[in-house]
Design a protein around this motif. Sequence first.
Motif, PDB file in Angstrom:
ATOM      1  N   ASN B  88       0.814  -1.216   0.000  1.00 44.60           N
ATOM      2  CA  ASN B  88       0.000   0.000   0.000  1.00 44.60           C
ATOM      3  C   ASN B  88       0.849   1.268   0.000  1.00 44.60           C
ATOM      4  O   ASN B  88       0.344   2.354   0.221  1.00 44.60           O
ATOM      5  CB  ASN B  88      -0.948   0.015   1.202  1.00 44.60           C
ATOM      6  CG  ASN B  88      -2.027  -1.030   1.033  1.00 44.60           C
ATOM      7  OD1 ASN B  88      -2.394  -1.364  -0.098  1.00 44.60           O
ATOM      8  ND2 ASN B  88      -2.516  -1.567   2.140  1.00 44.60           N
ATOM      9  N   PHE B  89       2.165   1.087  -0.214  1.00 43.78           N
ATOM     10  CA  PHE B  89       3.050   2.256  -0.387  1.00 43.78           C
ATOM     11  C   PHE B  89       4.147   1.872  -1.373  1.00 43.78           C
ATOM     12  O   PHE B  89       4.336   0.684  -1.673  1.00 43.78           O
ATOM     13  CB  PHE B  89       3.636   2.711   0.957  1.00 43.78           C
ATOM     14  CG  PHE B  89       4.481   1.665   1.640  1.00 43.78           C
ATOM     15  CD1 PHE B  89       5.831   1.519   1.332  1.00 43.78           C
ATOM     16  CD2 PHE B  89       3.916   0.805   2.583  1.00 43.78           C
ATOM     17  CE1 PHE B  89       6.596   0.551   1.954  1.00 43.78           C
ATOM     18  CE2 PHE B  89       4.677  -0.168   3.210  1.00 43.78           C
ATOM     19  CZ  PHE B  89       6.032  -0.294   2.890  1.00 43.78           C
ATOM     20  N   LEU B  90       4.835   2.893  -1.876  1.00 43.01           N
ATOM     21  CA  LEU B  90       5.876   2.636  -2.878  1.00 43.01           C
ATOM     22  C   LEU B  90       6.936   3.729  -2.779  1.00 43.01           C
ATOM     23  O   LEU B  90       6.599   4.912  -2.699  1.00 43.01           O
ATOM     24  CB  LEU B  90       5.253   2.665  -4.291  1.00 43.01           C
ATOM     25  CG  LEU B  90       6.204   2.409  -5.454  1.00 43.01           C
ATOM     26  CD1 LEU B  90       6.531   0.912  -5.561  1.00 43.01           C
ATOM     27  CD2 LEU B  90       5.574   2.885  -6.769  1.00 43.01           C
ATOM     28  N   TRP B  91       8.228   3.321  -2.766  1.00 45.55           N
ATOM     29  CA  TRP B  91       9.308   4.328  -2.759  1.00 45.55           C
ATOM     30  C   TRP B  91       9.309   5.113  -4.068  1.00 45.55           C
ATOM     31  O   TRP B  91       9.196   4.544  -5.152  1.00 45.55           O
ATOM     32  CB  TRP B  91      10.681   3.659  -2.555  1.00 45.55           C
ATOM     33  CG  TRP B  91      11.796   4.651  -2.785  1.00 45.55           C
ATOM     34  CD1 TRP B  91      12.528   4.832  -3.921  1.00 45.55           C
ATOM     35  CD2 TRP B  91      12.261   5.645  -1.863  1.00 45.55           C
ATOM     36  NE1 TRP B  91      13.415   5.850  -3.777  1.00 45.55           N
ATOM     37  CE2 TRP B  91      13.283   6.376  -2.514  1.00 45.55           C
ATOM     38  CE3 TRP B  91      11.910   5.977  -0.548  1.00 45.55           C
ATOM     39  CZ2 TRP B  91      13.959   7.424  -1.887  1.00 45.55           C
ATOM     40  CZ3 TRP B  91      12.601   7.029   0.053  1.00 45.55           C
ATOM     41  CH2 TRP B  91      13.603   7.740  -0.618  1.00 45.55           C
ATOM     42  N   VAL B  92       9.385   6.441  -3.969  1.00 46.09           N
ATOM     43  CA  VAL B  92       9.527   7.272  -5.180  1.00 46.09           C
ATOM     44  C   VAL B  92      10.641   8.303  -4.972  1.00 46.09           C
ATOM     45  O   VAL B  92      10.762   8.891  -3.901  1.00 46.09           O
ATOM     46  CB  VAL B  92       8.212   8.027  -5.543  1.00 46.09           C
ATOM     47  CG1 VAL B  92       7.205   7.085  -6.183  1.00 46.09           C
ATOM     48  CG2 VAL B  92       7.608   8.714  -4.329  1.00 46.09           C
ATOM     49  N   ASN B  93      11.459   8.450  -6.030  1.00 52.22           N
ATOM     50  CA  ASN B  93      12.449   9.522  -6.012  1.00 52.22           C
ATOM     51  C   ASN B  93      11.778  10.825  -6.435  1.00 52.22           C
ATOM     52  O   ASN B  93      10.695  10.795  -7.035  1.00 52.22           O
ATOM     53  CB  ASN B  93      13.568   9.215  -7.008  1.00 52.22           C
ATOM     54  CG  ASN B  93      14.384   8.014  -6.574  1.00 52.22           C
ATOM     55  OD1 ASN B  93      15.019   8.032  -5.526  1.00 52.22           O
ATOM     56  ND2 ASN B  93      14.351   6.956  -7.385  1.00 52.22           N
ATOM     57  N   THR B  94      12.443  11.926  -6.168  1.00 56.37           N
ATOM     58  CA  THR B  94      11.975  13.211  -6.694  1.00 56.37           C
ATOM     59  C   THR B  94      11.871  13.077  -8.214  1.00 56.37           C
ATOM     60  O   THR B  94      12.818  12.629  -8.849  1.00 56.37           O
ATOM     61  CB  THR B  94      12.988  14.318  -6.350  1.00 56.37           C
ATOM     62  OG1 THR B  94      13.192  14.315  -4.942  1.00 56.37           O
ATOM     63  CG2 THR B  94      12.487  15.670  -6.797  1.00 56.37           C
ATOM     64  N   GLY B  95      10.729  13.421  -8.756  1.00 56.63           N
ATOM     65  CA  GLY B  95      10.564  13.337 -10.202  1.00 56.63           C
ATOM     66  C   GLY B  95       9.984  12.026 -10.694  1.00 56.63           C
ATOM     67  O   GLY B  95       9.595  11.918 -11.856  1.00 56.63           O
ATOM     68  N   SER B  96       9.909  11.014  -9.819  1.00 57.03           N
ATOM     69  CA  SER B  96       9.364   9.729 -10.257  1.00 57.03           C
ATOM     70  C   SER B  96       7.858   9.816 -10.459  1.00 57.03           C
ATOM     71  O   SER B  96       7.189  10.694  -9.894  1.00 57.03           O
ATOM     72  CB  SER B  96       9.621   8.653  -9.195  1.00 57.03           C
ATOM     73  OG  SER B  96      10.979   8.353  -9.120  1.00 57.03           O
ATOM     74  N   VAL B  97       7.336   8.861 -11.211  1.00 57.30           N
ATOM     75  CA  VAL B  97       5.887   8.761 -11.413  1.00 57.30           C
ATOM     76  C   VAL B  97       5.228   8.372 -10.095  1.00 57.30           C
ATOM     77  O   VAL B  97       5.710   7.492  -9.387  1.00 57.30           O
ATOM     78  CB  VAL B  97       5.565   7.658 -12.443  1.00 57.30           C
ATOM     79  CG1 VAL B  97       4.048   7.596 -12.678  1.00 57.30           C
ATOM     80  CG2 VAL B  97       6.297   7.894 -13.746  1.00 57.30           C
ATOM     81  N   VAL B  98       4.128   9.048  -9.772  1.00 55.51           N
ATOM     82  CA  VAL B  98       3.278   8.596  -8.671  1.00 55.51           C
ATOM     83  C   VAL B  98       2.167   7.772  -9.320  1.00 55.51           C
ATOM     84  O   VAL B  98       1.314   8.323 -10.021  1.00 55.51           O
ATOM     85  CB  VAL B  98       2.690   9.790  -7.891  1.00 55.51           C
ATOM     86  CG1 VAL B  98       1.757   9.284  -6.796  1.00 55.51           C
ATOM     87  CG2 VAL B  98       3.805  10.652  -7.311  1.00 55.51           C
ATOM     88  N   PRO B  99       2.189   6.427  -9.127  1.00 56.74           N
ATOM     89  CA  PRO B  99       1.233   5.593  -9.866  1.00 56.74           C
ATOM     90  C   PRO B  99      -0.209   5.942  -9.517  1.00 56.74           C
ATOM     91  O   PRO B  99      -0.482   6.509  -8.447  1.00 56.74           O
ATOM     92  CB  PRO B  99       1.593   4.175  -9.420  1.00 56.74           C
ATOM     93  CG  PRO B  99       2.983   4.271  -8.874  1.00 56.74           C
ATOM     94  CD  PRO B  99       3.092   5.634  -8.283  1.00 56.74           C
ATOM     95  N   GLU B 100      -1.138   5.536 -10.396  1.00 62.55           N
ATOM     96  CA  GLU B 100      -2.534   5.963 -10.289  1.00 62.55           C
ATOM     97  C   GLU B 100      -3.208   5.582  -8.977  1.00 62.55           C
ATOM     98  O   GLU B 100      -4.077   6.280  -8.491  1.00 62.55           O
ATOM     99  CB  GLU B 100      -3.354   5.392 -11.446  1.00 62.55           C
ATOM    100  CG  GLU B 100      -3.349   6.289 -12.658  1.00 62.55           C
ATOM    101  CD  GLU B 100      -4.394   5.866 -13.682  1.00 62.55           C
ATOM    102  OE1 GLU B 100      -5.372   5.199 -13.311  1.00 62.55           O
ATOM    103  OE2 GLU B 100      -4.216   6.218 -14.860  1.00 62.55           O
ATOM    104  N   ASN B 101      -2.775   4.408  -8.427  1.00 65.96           N
ATOM    105  CA  ASN B 101      -3.424   3.955  -7.194  1.00 65.96           C
ATOM    106  C   ASN B 101      -2.973   4.720  -5.952  1.00 65.96           C
ATOM    107  O   ASN B 101      -3.451   4.468  -4.852  1.00 65.96           O
ATOM    108  CB  ASN B 101      -3.228   2.445  -6.992  1.00 65.96           C
ATOM    109  CG  ASN B 101      -1.767   2.027  -7.173  1.00 65.96           C
ATOM    110  OD1 ASN B 101      -1.043   2.633  -7.967  1.00 65.96           O
ATOM    111  ND2 ASN B 101      -1.334   1.032  -6.442  1.00 65.96           N
ATOM    112  N   PHE B 102      -2.040   5.665  -6.111  1.00 63.78           N
ATOM    113  CA  PHE B 102      -1.648   6.516  -4.981  1.00 63.78           C
ATOM    114  C   PHE B 102      -2.046   7.954  -5.271  1.00 63.78           C
ATOM    115  O   PHE B 102      -2.197   8.326  -6.433  1.00 63.78           O
ATOM    116  CB  PHE B 102      -0.141   6.425  -4.730  1.00 63.78           C
ATOM    117  CG  PHE B 102       0.315   5.031  -4.397  1.00 63.78           C
ATOM    118  CD1 PHE B 102      -0.077   4.414  -3.211  1.00 63.78           C
ATOM    119  CD2 PHE B 102       1.122   4.317  -5.283  1.00 63.78           C
ATOM    120  CE1 PHE B 102       0.332   3.119  -2.914  1.00 63.78           C
ATOM    121  CE2 PHE B 102       1.532   3.023  -4.987  1.00 63.78           C
ATOM    122  CZ  PHE B 102       1.133   2.417  -3.801  1.00 63.78           C
TER     123      PHE B 102
END
Lengths: 638, 638
Positions: B88-102
């Motif tokens: 229910n969470f996902l690591w993202v870097n600055t600039g990464s895509v925030v997937p639709e389910n978040f």
Amino acid sequence: MKKTCKEHISLKEILLLLKENIAPLNKTISLSTTDSHSVFVGKILARDVCSKRNVPHYPASAVDGYAVRACDTGYASPATPAKIEKGNFLWVNTGSVVPENFDAVVMVEDTTIDEHCLYVFNAVSKGTNVRPVGEDIAKGNIIARKGDLLSIFHKALFVAAGVKEIEVKAPPRACFVPTGNEIVDINTLKELKQLPPGKIPETNSVLLAELFQKWGYSLDVLPLTKDDPKALGDILKLAIKDYDLVLMGAGTAKGKRDHSAKVLSEQGKLVFRWVRMKPGRPVIMAVVEGKPVVALPGFPVSTLVASWSVVYPLLQLLEKGKISEEYLSEAIGTREVIKVELGDHYSARQGVSEWLKVQCAEINGRKMSWVTSSGASSMMPLTEADGFSLVNEEALEIPKGSLIDVWLVRKNNWERRAVYQGSNDPGIEHTIGFIRAKNADLIIRSVGSLGGVLALARGECHIAACHLLDPKTGEYNTSYIEKFDVKKEWERVVLYKRLQGLIVRRGNPKKIKGISDLAKEVVIVNRQAGSGTRVLLDYLLGKANIAPTDVKGYENIAVTHFDAASKVAYGSADVALGIKAVADALDLDFVPLIEEPFEIVIPKRHFEHYGVKAFLDSINEKAWKETIINLGGYRLIR
Amino acid sequence: MKKTCKEHISLKEILLLLKENIAPLNKTISLSTTDSHSVFVGKILARDVCSKRNVPHYPASAVDGYAVRACDTGYASPATPAKIEKGNFLWVNTGSVVPENFDAVVMVEDTTIDEHCLYVFNAVSKGTNVRPVGEDIAKGNIIARKGDLLSIFHKALFVAAGVKEIEVKAPPRACFVPTGNEIVDINTLKELKQLPPGKIPETNSVLLAELFQKWGYSLDVLPLTKDDPKALGDILKLAIKDYDLVLMGAGTAKGKRDHSAKVLSEQGKLVFRWVRMKPGRPVIMAVVEGKPVVALPGFPVSTLVASWSVVYPLLQLLEKGKISEEYLSEAIGTREVIKVELGDHYSARQGVSEWLKVQCAEINGRKMSWVTSSGASSMMPLTEADGFSLVNEEALEIPKGSLIDVWLVRKNNWERRAVYQGSNDPGIEHTIGFIRAKNADLIIRSVGSLGGVLALARGECHIAACHLLDPKTGEYNTSYIEKFDVKKEWERVVLYKRLQGLIVRRGNPKKIKGISDLAKEVVIVNRQAGSGTRVLLDYLLGKANIAPTDVKGYENIAVTHFDAASKVAYGSADVALGIKAVADALDLDFVPLIEEPFEIVIPKRHFEHYGVKAFLDSINEKAWKETIINLGGYRLIR
């Protein structure tokens, strides 16, 4: 040489650390004066240049006329001309040799000639109109000195003085290594039809190349490198061999893919990281194999300010052995530094130097400036900025009206630029092209309808615009304007009527039909207090007997119609009150509610202002009117 | 369009005539944003540029952290963190895509993680740290407008916005045709061992190329053409085909080889000739096949000022369709325009605009300027000028102390620059290199010994120097200095002793042995009144009972030792009183007469001046002392 890496340093400490750790290159290159491709201007002489010949290198006539012996002209005057026999004079052009048997030249205007004789009307003495050998430049004399900055005149001077080659300080050879798994380089970009999500075009090399070119240096761009310590280490080793200065892109922060600090400390030593400035904080400077390496933060504006404050002084140090006192002005490439009034209160972050982008205009004789969006990721505000200002670390609150120093970066026709404050409106934005075509300009500040009226009352704009509904009377604008236009000096023009309504996602998934639906299971995005649209929403909610606390998202604020509609488009809100033009532009659905008059207010004394006139002319142009109609939801009533 | 050629026009009339006769090119070229060689800065957009994509083009994380659903963070606080299960969470870097389910991102600093769960310490709302699509730039929006001058930021902006090509106004294609039988072109010059008498190197193409480069244009140099109407006509025909603007070198005056006007009127029509300015008067502007042709006067300084006042506005007109109000500042490429005090009276030529080259310095808080040599033939004064000033046509006499406008062309470290006024002396000239090595500078004004003492008394210099013999006492300097140093504030230093004597041609053909020979059949060249050498000559003549009227050439004046000796070298005089160093330098013979003390005078309060200190340090340097000894005729006594 210090061993430990300094952290969280100030702008001034950068210079000290650079000077402590970096020695000038002391390399020279020779430039040929006869090579038409070599540019001399901007180079620094590495040694004195002496003239290789006399200029002129022969006794030269300074005029068009006749070479004579001065003694032959005796006491000649217009009344008693001297007569000189053929063979005792010779025609010479300006610059021609005066042969040894002559010692003066009479100007052609002072003579007449027939087939036998030359008549001279004014006596000349020995040497008259003869430029002696070496008059301009004597052979062996120093004509330019070590350390001189060459101007556009030097190359021609050197050619004239017979100098074939000069030694100048070698400009540092610099390269940039773009890095990042998410980055797409320019060559790949060319081939791509569509940029995949999560991918970002590599633009920093483009920005840096233009910056270096403006500074008079060149920059090589090395291949894009992945966020991988091994790959970064390898390219750094190669770069250090060939270049005097290596710039690395991004990887400077503390994220999972930020390897710059590690790679640099493995191959050399870190000199500093984290600079107390905003943006540009995560910049790293290191020395590898005795050469400076700068890891630049990735956002374009951060790259820019780090280049001004670290890269440019490094280039100076390498080339000239010193950093000039005005290095920031030079790096920014300013046209001039001016003091202007700050148009809005600014809350500074103490302990951090802040780079502000500003727009400037003159209103009622006051030169004013407003800070524009400060996001480091976007380049748009850079192209729109008139100048930059640096807020020093000590500053806390900078009150409106304070004088700030601004480095102007573009020409500002102060007297031709009008300032608009007021309601956000796409139709107004479309006037800009028309106004610029008239050699004028318009600054638009979307401060809301009420903000615009207040700004006008305070003398902080030329033009305001509003659509303010008086809940008591149901009438627009009049009560607000009359309250502030104490001296009855403002003219009002209803520009057009705009259709306001509810902006919802395509297909209206939440089935929103009217205001009463806002109290249901939907999230709204609101507009800021003082905006006409906010006033309208409050009025409509009141009429529908809905309390703001019953509306979810009432406290979510957007400051333009476009911002609000974007939030609906992306899904962080279900609905926004806004104008049809914006719903159309973003391909959203629209539930019309009300048509409102959008009114322009201009004090009479501004009607003669060049920029205001251009604005008024523009809104009367057919082409502008057509543009407005095509936006959707606008009705012209003039 | 006017048919007749205007003659003797003013600087302002140039602009009117250009506008009347020349239409903008209205040509555009396209530039590729992915071509690393194309430079964007300085170009003018020919049409609006719209963004081809949204920036960002996907919902992007604004921070390093975890993408989550906002609702999962509930009312999290540091005391009551929210617990989110894996998946229910996902690591993202600055600039990464925030997937639709978040729908939000929590900063890594606000979390801890274990193998099962993410703990969030601060609740986030929908959209937090997520940059919506098009936040920076919305697809289809105008990001730069027709007429915009591109800055260093635009190219990177266009790449970011997916713009592959832009249309800019085509810069005019310009060429220069060097002409003249007496001219040797650069390629021939390379091969030549020795420049024959009467031949002059072609330097104007070099100057113009550097000037065009600085203006941001390029210039092609066509082959050197003889002073022959047929040859000139032929090359003009070729040039007009290929270029938008043709510049021709020289041939503009009324000499026997000046064919430009004839050739131009045969192929087109003359628009104007003779401009009321000095230098640069004989400039011709014509229209051939609808294209502008400018024939430039031949002297380098004339070429320069004609380029500023005719060529640059023409380029602007062709490219932009208008001439900017500050076109002269832009053409000159000034750093700034300042008002400074004129240091000497200037007699202007009424009816003619005069271009002055000036040097500037600050003395006792007064910013002052002095006009340097105004010869149009020499390039040396150009490289030495701090700036330029334009005397308008109406001016007659400009009294000393008047404020004049100066376009500064080089950086002036006002507070580090000392001003020397006084006796002309090669030893002083040799201090400059040493002083500049100390980051300071010295302006030398050879105004004679008495002039120096007077300038010091008037506060117009920091350092004076003199060798003034008092005929009554036979003592040097004291009586003169005491007369003017009323408050006893000046310090005196005897710098060295100089050997004065009679400078004669090699082999002493006139057999001059001493002062008494000056009354015989020889011609002298004298120095100006107030110079120490003039005082000495008068003293020596008096002692020998020779009246000035008995000395031929007594009224011939040279203002430096070098000038005087040059006249002897060339033969326009037989003998000059002067110092041995100059006789040695010019390889002349020397009859020694007297050794004189050369004395420096500096007011005490100037001892702390940065430039004065650098001067004083320099004259104590061993290397400078050695240089002086090697000049000949100097004896150091300190």
